[in-house]
Write a protein that holds these residues in place. Structure first.
Motif, PDB file in Angstrom:
ATOM      1  N   ASP A  70       0.820  -1.205   0.000  1.00 13.73           N
ATOM      2  CA  ASP A  70       0.000   0.000   0.000  1.00 13.73           C
ATOM      3  C   ASP A  70       0.863   1.267   0.000  1.00 13.73           C
ATOM      4  O   ASP A  70       0.673   2.170   0.803  1.00 13.73           O
ATOM      5  CB  ASP A  70      -0.961  -0.007   1.187  1.00 13.73           C
ATOM      6  N   ILE A  71       1.811   1.290  -0.912  1.00  9.04           N
ATOM      7  CA  ILE A  71       2.650   2.475  -1.071  1.00  9.04           C
ATOM      8  C   ILE A  71       2.569   2.904  -2.543  1.00  9.04           C
ATOM      9  O   ILE A  71       2.183   2.113  -3.407  1.00  9.04           O
ATOM     10  CB  ILE A  71       4.124   2.176  -0.716  1.00  9.04           C
ATOM     11  N   ALA A  72       2.906   4.140  -2.822  1.00  9.54           N
ATOM     12  CA  ALA A  72       2.983   4.601  -4.207  1.00  9.54           C
ATOM     13  C   ALA A  72       4.304   5.329  -4.349  1.00  9.54           C
ATOM     14  O   ALA A  72       4.757   6.005  -3.432  1.00  9.54           O
ATOM     15  CB  ALA A  72       1.833   5.523  -4.536  1.00  9.54           C
ATOM     16  N   VAL A  80      -9.686   9.368 -10.765  1.00 14.85           N
ATOM     17  CA  VAL A  80      -8.753   9.997 -11.717  1.00 14.85           C
ATOM     18  C   VAL A  80      -9.092  11.471 -11.874  1.00 14.85           C
ATOM     19  O   VAL A  80      -8.204  12.335 -11.866  1.00 14.85           O
ATOM     20  CB  VAL A  80      -8.787   9.273 -13.088  1.00 14.85           C
ATOM     21  N   SER A  81     -10.379  11.782 -11.973  1.00 14.44           N
ATOM     22  CA  SER A  81     -10.709  13.187 -12.207  1.00 14.44           C
ATOM     23  C   SER A  81     -10.429  14.025 -10.957  1.00 14.44           C
ATOM     24  O   SER A  81     -10.028  15.187 -11.060  1.00 14.44           O
ATOM     25  CB  SER A  81     -12.164  13.334 -12.673  1.00 14.44           C
ATOM     26  N   ILE A 116      -1.337   9.572  -6.320  1.00 12.15           N
ATOM     27  CA  ILE A 116      -2.494  10.053  -5.549  1.00 12.15           C
ATOM     28  C   ILE A 116      -3.708   9.165  -5.757  1.00 12.15           C
ATOM     29  O   ILE A 116      -4.419   8.836  -4.815  1.00 12.15           O
ATOM     30  CB  ILE A 116      -2.836  11.508  -5.956  1.00 12.15           C
ATOM     31  N   VAL A 117      -3.920   8.755  -7.017  1.00 12.27           N
ATOM     32  CA  VAL A 117      -5.096   7.963  -7.358  1.00 12.27           C
ATOM     33  C   VAL A 117      -5.184   6.718  -6.479  1.00 12.27           C
ATOM     34  O   VAL A 117      -6.259   6.291  -6.086  1.00 12.27           O
ATOM     35  CB  VAL A 117      -5.053   7.574  -8.851  1.00 12.27           C
ATOM     36  N   ARG A 118      -4.028   6.170  -6.136  1.00 17.12           N
ATOM     37  CA  ARG A 118      -4.036   4.923  -5.366  1.00 17.12           C
ATOM     38  C   ARG A 118      -4.391   5.162  -3.913  1.00 17.12           C
ATOM     39  O   ARG A 118      -4.662   4.210  -3.195  1.00 17.12           O
ATOM     40  CB  ARG A 118      -2.667   4.270  -5.449  1.00 17.12           C
ATOM     41  N   ASP A 119      -4.335   6.422  -3.472  1.00 17.42           N
ATOM     42  CA  ASP A 119      -4.637   6.757  -2.088  1.00 17.42           C
ATOM     43  C   ASP A 119      -3.873   5.842  -1.129  1.00 17.42           C
ATOM     44  O   ASP A 119      -4.464   5.120  -0.325  1.00 17.42           O
ATOM     45  CB  ASP A 119      -6.156   6.630  -1.851  1.00 17.42           C
TER      46      ASP A 119
END
Lengths: 355, 318
Positions: A76-78, A114-115, A148-151
């Motif tokens: 759970d990392i980006a 995404v938006s 960011i999208v992955r939160d």
């Protein structure tokens, strides 16, 4: 969001150890910058945190969970890569949606996330473009959008600004910091640029040759570096270092090999006659009639301040003045360090002497 | 007299000026650099192609110049079952060999792209079938497929899987399979090495990003490797199809088109009719009949290449 604990982590490549037991506590929501010269192991540490490199020994935990043997996608990392690593054959929108598509998220959810990310990063008009059609700064923002999208629980940044030009770098610096203030996601950011570290971090970790030299808030590191390496690494222009010997008595000072006496606020107990390194930041040198004599070598006006390189004995030191200075190369000036702002380091070990 | 005297130097200087201008003209210089290459292309490509086209419209034979007969050769061929068989053989040969060469080549390339001991050595070894002269490898295959001494038949017999030798090159379908296999063996290295070069241009950080995005090994291939490889796949497969379609050497060395024309390709048939039988016009017509197929193959890959928007530079608006 989660805290991250790095405990006594070591890393060897083919028997050659590059990280020698690194421990870093990272609080939930903190912005931590790993900074150090190239080859210090900071990127390796980040990649171990991401799961792209194995951990030779020690533990890394994210939240409550030890992640040593957890697959990268389960951590759970980006991560934002130095070269952005955008998929060239996907549009901006597809790049950002990729991780969610793989997870089998619903179309509406993907679209809304995404938006939202595109809005945060001002990417909405670019969603249908391909990475090739974007400028460096835009690509950088897409890479952040993908994260960011992955939160995620933790954002990892691997020297994200080093491919941008100087002006854009400053702008993106602000943008990343703003983003963090808005999302409050725990962030680990790797850079070799101490200015980036100073301006962005809640907490800086200075690394050197595979060990942690010092961990602390930016100004703490600036004001009280624990050793000569940190003192020299943090701050620009770098701190001046002058070799000398402590002289006690009513007027404590450090005497250089040329007999010049540099003032001290107080000699550390039991340090008399001890060889030391006298450190003083360029902005803590004032022109004063009772200062030490130095010969001006170069004058560099930047507009807001004036940097003067002066020769003290055989050593060049840098002084920075807020006001304009009417000096020319060859002139003699008298410089006086502010005793309260002087740092003393042991000549042998480079460690800070309490003063 | 005085008038002429006055004019002559003027003309000379005007000429010299033009010469000076010409000498500094980059296009003029470029033209001369181009001439040798253009000469070669015209002499060895355009002229033979034109001559072939012309011959296909004549009834030329070896040793006798032909006269123009229009499309008579083509009419004749359209009723010729051997010609149509060769067209079928060529399409079958090209299709099956190309598909398998692609699949095996891609698999090999992915394998060779991994870290492994003796990587350079193995990569070099893969190229061997490509380096060996065609005729040499054809002779080797000829022995491998020999009716009496075939090592394959021998091995299978020892394993008690068959009781009699397989007549590899004597039976129509076996012969087709055999030459296709030989072609694949020769063609795989080209595909594999070219695709390997393509694979190495894919930035490792893309795989890392995909791993973090949660992609499995198959998904990394499906969504990252394969799409990024498509341009080079298009190029390498175009070449592979062209080489296979026009193959001559391997067939001629192994079967000469036999048995009973079962392995005759258009190229071998053309050679047989034009050179061995001496009917230059008819042979040229067969060769010319290959052109539409080749143009179609090139066209498909060309339009395939054009569809990839992500490759083309677009407006770089900030």
């Amino acid at each position: 969001m989660a805290s991250v604990q790095i405990h006594d982590v070591r890393k060897s490549f083919a028997g050659f150890e590059v990280l020698h037991g690194v421990s870093i506590p990272i609080d939930d929501g903190e912005f931590v910058v790993l900074v150090g010269p190239s080859g210090c192991g900071k990127s390796t540490l980040l990649r171990m945190l991401a799961g792209l490199e194995n951990i030779t020994s020690g533990t890394i935990s994210i939240g409550e969970r030890v992640v040593n043997n957890v697959h990268p996608k389960e951590r759970d990392i980006a991560m934002v890569f130095q070269n952005y690593a955008l998929y060239p054959h996907m549009t901006v929108a597809d790049n950002m949606a990729f991780s969610m598509k793989l997870r089998g998220a619903r179309k509406e959810e993907i679209a809304s996330r995404v938006s939202r990310a595109a809005e945060i990063l001002d990417l909405t008009p670019l969603l249908d473009r391909y990475p090739r059609q974007l400028s460096g700064g835009q690509r950088q923002r897409v890479a952040m959008g993908r994260a960011i999208v992955r939160d995620p629980q933790v954002f990892l940044f691997d020297e994200p600004l080093s491919n941008l030009d100087a002006k854009l770098r400053v702008a993106m610096r602000t943008e990343i910091k703003e983003l963090h203030q808005r999302l409050k996601t725990t962030t680990v950011y790797v850079t070799h640029d101490q200015i980036e570290a100073m301006t962005m971090a809640d907490k800086i970790v200075v690394m050197h040759d595979g060990i942690v030299e010092q961990i602390g808030a930016p100004l703490e590191l600036y004001d009280r570096p624990v050793n000569q390496f940190v003192a020299g690494f943090i701050g620009s222009p770098a701190m001046n270092f002058i070799d000398g010997t402590v002289v006690g008595g009513p007027v404590p000072a450090v005497e250089t090999a040329y007999g010049t006496r540099l003032p001290l606020a107080g000699a550390p107990p039991g340090s008399e006659g001890r060889p030391v390194i006298y450190g003083v930041r360029p902005e803590h040198l004032d022109r004063a009639d009772d200062g030490v004599v130095a010969e001006v070598v170069v004058v560099e006006p930047t507009g807001s301040e004036t940097q003067v390189v002066a020769r003290l004995g055989t050593k060049d030191i840098i002084a920075v003045f807020r006001d304009r200075q009417q000096v020319r190369p060859g002139d003699t000036i008298r410089l006086k360090p502010r005793p309260s702002a002087v740092h003393l380091f042991d000549k042998e070990t480079g460690q800070r002497l309490s003063a | 007299m005085t008038v002429v005297d006055a004019r002559a130097p003027l003309q000379v200087s005007a000429l010299a000026g033009a010469w000076q201008r010409l000498r500094s003209n980059r296009n003029w210089l470029g033209f001369w650099f181009m001439v040798p290459a253009a000469g070669f292309l015209i002499l060895f490509l355009a002229y033979p192609l034109g001559l072939g086209l012309w011959l296909s419209l004549t009834d030329a034979r070896i040793g006798r110049g032909g006269s123009f007969v229009g499309l008579e050769n083509y009419q004749w061929l359209s009723d010729d079952s051997v010609f149509w068989l060769s067209v079928f053989n060529t399409l079958l040969y090209t299709f099956v060999a190309s598909v398998i060469k692609f699949a095996v080549g891609l698999y090999l390339a992915l394998l060779l792209n991994r870290h492994m001991p003796f990587k350079a050595l193995i990569r070099a070894a893969v190229l061997i079938p490509f380096i060996v002269p065609t005729v040499l490898s054809a002779i080797a295959f000829w022995w491998i497929y020999d009716a009496q001494f075939s090592i394959i038949s021998w091995s299978l017999r020892k394993l008690h899987l068959i009781s009699e030798n397989i007549n590899f090159l004597g039976d129509g379908n076996w012969a087709r399979a055999s030459v296709i296999f030989a072609n694949i063996w020769r063609g795989v290295p080209f595909v594999a090495i070219t695709l390997l070069a393509g694979l190495q241009t894919v930035s490792p950080s893309l795989y890392e990003a995909a791993t973090l995005d949660g992609a499995t090994a198959w998904q990394r291939f499906r969504y990252v490797t394969y799409p990024l490889l498509t341009p080079i796949i298009a190029v390498v497969m175009t070449f592979s199809v062209l080489f296979t379609f026009t193959d001559f050497q391997l067939i001629w060395a192994m079967t000469r088109g036999g048995p009973v024309n079962a392995t005759h390709l258009m190229a071998t048939l053309s050679y047989q009719r034009a050179i061995l039988s001496g009917r230059l016009g008819e042979g040229a017509a067969i060769a010319t009949a290959m052109i539409p197929f080749l143009v179609a193959a090139i066209g498909i890959s060309w339009f395939g290449l054009q569809q990839r928007k992500w490759q083309q530079g677009g407006p770089n608006n900030d």
